[in-house]
Design an enzyme around this catalytic site. Structure first.
Site, mmCIF file in Angstrom:
data_model
loop_
_atom_site.group_PDB
_atom_site.id
_atom_site.type_symbol
_atom_site.label_atom_id
_atom_site.label_comp_id
_atom_site.label_asym_id
_atom_site.label_seq_id
_atom_site.Cartn_x
_atom_site.Cartn_y
_atom_site.Cartn_z
ATOM 1 N N ASP A 68 -5.390 -4.158 2.830
ATOM 2 C CA ASP A 68 -4.040 -4.594 2.475
ATOM 3 C C ASP A 68 -4.123 -5.716 1.443
ATOM 4 O O ASP A 68 -4.559 -6.830 1.757
ATOM 5 C CB ASP A 68 -3.308 -5.079 3.724
ATOM 6 N N ARG A 92 0.797 -1.227 0.000
ATOM 7 C CA ARG A 92 0.000 0.000 0.000
ATOM 8 C C ARG A 92 0.827 1.274 0.000
ATOM 9 O O ARG A 92 0.581 2.175 -0.808
ATOM 10 C CB ARG A 92 -0.956 0.009 1.201
ATOM 11 N N SER A 93 1.784 1.382 0.915
ATOM 12 C CA SER A 93 2.532 2.648 0.983
ATOM 13 C C SER A 93 3.418 2.880 -0.243
ATOM 14 O O SER A 93 3.471 4.013 -0.735
ATOM 15 C CB SER A 93 3.310 2.773 2.293
#
Length: 158
Positions: A123, A14-15
């Site tokens: 996630d 995700r990041s």
């Protein structure tokens, strides 16, 4: 210079997806000289690893680069360096606050709180749904970029 840090659990799904998308939006608006972006993990599991193959594949579909990206862990100095520390879910926010010793600081925000969704980014490491994550990341990055431009009008107009 405005510094933005995206944070998730492992810094492989995700990041880094948010980092790459945000960089892409910044480049499209020719703001890269004003805004810098990075990403980090609350855990140390994937330090030095490239983004997850699902993240790379999804971003490649949209011609968004992950070149040079590698996982790293959140560190205390990040609190001083970054203007926005953006957690992908409530667990990330809790861990960021604990790790940085800043329980209620306004620079720590949950990513989708900037959108109508007001929820965690799922996630894809666990769900397998990189498209859902990408769609939410696009929306969140657009909202965050609008916030950054609004918060820093004087810098971005110089």
């Amino acid at each position: 210079m405005v510094n933005v840090l995206f944070v998730c659990l492992g810094n492989i799904c995700r990041s880094p997806m948010a980092e790459a998308v945000f960089k892409h939006l910044i480049q499209n608006e020719k703001l890269e000289q004003y805004i810098q972006v990075d990403s980090a993990a609350t855990s140390g599991w994937h330090i030095g690893n490239p983004p997850h193959k699902g993240t790379i594949a999804k971003l490649k579909e949209y011609n968004i680069s992950t070149k040079g990206m590698a996982g790293r862990q959140l560190k205390e100095e990040d609190f001083e360096e970054f203007d926005y520390i953006v957690g992908m879910d409530e667990n990330n926010i809790r861990d960021i606050r604990k790790m940085l010793g800043q329980p209620n600081h306004p620079k720590i925000i949950r990513f989708l709180d900037l959108t109508i969704h007001k929820k965690d980014v799922p996630d894809p490491y666990f769900t397998g749904d990189f498209q859902e994550t990408y769609d939410l990341v696009i929306e969140g990055c657009e909202a965050l970029l609008n916030k950054v431009k609004s918060d820093h009008k004087e810098l971005l107009q110089s």
